[in-house]
Design an enzyme around this catalytic site. Structure first.
Site, mmCIF file in Angstrom:
data_model
loop_
_atom_site.group_PDB
_atom_site.id
_atom_site.type_symbol
_atom_site.label_atom_id
_atom_site.label_comp_id
_atom_site.label_asym_id
_atom_site.label_seq_id
_atom_site.Cartn_x
_atom_site.Cartn_y
_atom_site.Cartn_z
ATOM 1 N N HIS A 229 0.829 -1.219 0.000
ATOM 2 C CA HIS A 229 0.000 0.000 0.000
ATOM 3 C C HIS A 229 0.858 1.262 0.000
ATOM 4 O O HIS A 229 0.419 2.307 0.472
ATOM 5 C CB HIS A 229 -0.950 0.048 1.197
ATOM 6 N N SER B 166 15.264 21.142 -15.605
ATOM 7 C CA SER B 166 14.069 21.925 -15.913
ATOM 8 C C SER B 166 14.515 23.237 -16.528
ATOM 9 O O SER B 166 15.523 23.812 -16.121
ATOM 10 C CB SER B 166 13.289 22.189 -14.627
ATOM 11 N N LYS C 90 16.172 21.161 -10.460
ATOM 12 C CA LYS C 90 15.518 19.898 -10.832
ATOM 13 C C LYS C 90 16.441 18.887 -11.514
ATOM 14 O O LYS C 90 17.328 19.246 -12.267
ATOM 15 C CB LYS C 90 14.329 20.170 -11.774
#
Ligand code: ARG
Length: 455
Positions: free
Chosen positions: A153, A274, A280
């Site tokens: 999960h 980016s 990034k």
């Protein structure tokens, strides 16, 4: 190729709508191999003379060379690769070329070419799968002792070795290779000689053709042989499942590469920045691999849908088979290769993973197991430990740092000695000894097994 029956030129719209050569030109090698084998069979049947055969063979091999070198001019007016090659041959050698299509239809010809093409592609795909398996096993081997949380999960569940986690993907990929090899076996039947639908009154030695083309058997029903695309559907299905596996691996890598997890550092060569945010570093390869899985599913559904309403036998709809098949093969081969390269250059952050795996809650089940060993039924043990977890959370202490009185209050089994041993990560890993479970010995054995299998 059918001018006798027609008085009018074909519409330009039909020519551009109906052509497939822009896609099926890729079958040229198979088409030429098949035509040479067919020509040899025509000699056997007395249709071609002994000196017509070498003209055909030489002509076809010349054409093959020109196509490979990019100097052959395909014409869309000639619809597909089969008619382009045959017409070029006849232009070059005349009468002998015009005899080549005796006892053959494009229906059995295209079935042959596609089977041969997919047979070769299947081999290449299995090689690609082995390459990625080897890279994953190698990565696992470089970090044999690394431990990270295993998740269910997407919640921390129990500690596992990184090697165990990666070998799970090696297992999946192994089933993929098995599926591809399995469908390659089923497509290993030679359809030529089935003609358009019902064979031919000119009887050729099909076994000899099969042997020349490397098939282990011939198809046994001419109608099935020209109508069947199961082999393409099966390959697309196998590649869709393979895509699903690589997509799940991508998802793990993407999560691990995030600041929140920080378990893996991808190399500069395999990430993008980016244009706006200077900080990034994006895991584009894994994202693209996950994204391209959509087309692998789409290609399977596309061909299944094309085939589902077709009465026996060949219908022109079936020309739509090649685009999806070529696209899935290209996508899978590129993905396997780039993913393996990305993994070979990635660095696993063992310290970060260990810090996360050191969360004592991951061993809550082990604590319940100690109670079971002390005679407590598991359901009760589960509840007792659940209460201890809640208590620890209330006090803001890690589970294993709860006051000894708390543990003893919960059960006399939970002495300080038992608590200390239970929360020792190494010992906890060593206790997972059942076949298939991640004890260090088991994982080492599995790593060694895969290394020898993947040599
Ligand atoms: N271009 C066709 C295909 O790819 C070849 C077979 C055509 N057969 C026919 N009867 N028109 O399926």
């Amino acid at each position: 190729m059918w001018k006798g029956r027609f008085q009018q030129e074909q519409s330009d719209f039909l020519k551009s709508y109906g052509e497939s050569v822009s896609i099926d030109w890729r079958l040229y090698r198979q088409d030429i191999r098949g035509s040479i084998a067919h020509a040899r069979a025509l000699v056997g049947a007395g249709v071609l003379t002994g000196d017509e055969f070498p003209q055909i063979e030489t002509g076809l091999l010349e054409i093959e060379k020109e196509i490979a070198e990019g100097v052959f001019e395909f014409s869309r007016d000639l619809e597909d690769v089969h008619m382009n090659i045959e017409s070029a041959l006849t232009k070059r050698i005349g009468a002998a070329g015009a005899k080549l299509h005796t006892a053959r239809s494009r229906n059995d010809q295209v079935a042959l070419d596609l089977r041969m093409y997919l047979r070769d592609a299947a081999k290449e795909i299995v090689t690609g799968i082995r390459g990625l398996q080897r890279e994953l096993a190698g990565f696992a081997g470089r970090h044999e002792g690394a431990i990270l949380p295993g998740y269910t999960h997407l919640q921390r569940a129990q500690p596992v070795f990184l090697a165990h986690h990666l070998l799970a993907y090696v297992e999946m990929l192994d089933r993929d290779a098995g599926r591809v090899a399995d469908c390659a076996q089923r497509m290993d039947a030679m359809p030529l000689g089935s003609g358009a639908i019902a064979g031919s009154t000119i009887v050729l030695d099909r076994e000899a053709v099969a042997k020349e083309l490397g098939f282990s058997r011939v198809t046994t029903n001419s109608m099935d042989a020209v109508a069947d695309r199961d082999f393409a559907c099966e390959l697309l299905a196998a590649l869709a499942i393979l895509g699903m596996h690589i997509s799940r691996l991508s998802e793990d890598v993407i999560l691990w590469a995030s600041a929140e997890f920080g378990f893996i550092e991808l190399s500069d060569r395999h990430t993008t920045g980016s244009s706006l945010m200077p900080q990034k570093k994006n895991p584009d390869i894994a994202e693209l691999a996950r994204g391209k899985t959509g087309r692998l599913y789409g290609n399977l559904v596309s061909l299944l849908t094309t085939m589902k309403g077709l009465p026996l036998t060949y219908n022109r709809d079936m020309q739509e088979d090649k685009g999806p098949v070529f696209d899935s093969i290209d996508t899978v081969l590129a993905t396997l290769e780039v993913f393996a390269e990305m993994m070979s250059a990635a660095v696993f952050r063992e310290d970060r993973a260990l810090a996360a795996a050191g969360d004592p809650l991951l061993l809550a089940t082990d604590l319940a197991d100690r109670l079971v060993e002390g005679g407590v039924p598991f359901r009760e043990a589960h509840e007792i430990v659940g209460r201890l977890v809640a208590e620890a959370q209330k006090c803001g202490t890690p589970l294993h740092r709860l006051d000894g009185a708390h543990f003893l209050g919960a059960s006399p089994v939970l002495t300080p000695d038992v608590i200390e041993k239970t929360f020792e990560l190494r010992a906890a890993m060593e206790a997972r000894k059942a076949v298939g479970a991640p004890s260090p010995e088991n994982v080492a054995r599995e790593l060694a097994r895969w290394k020898s299998v993947l040599l």
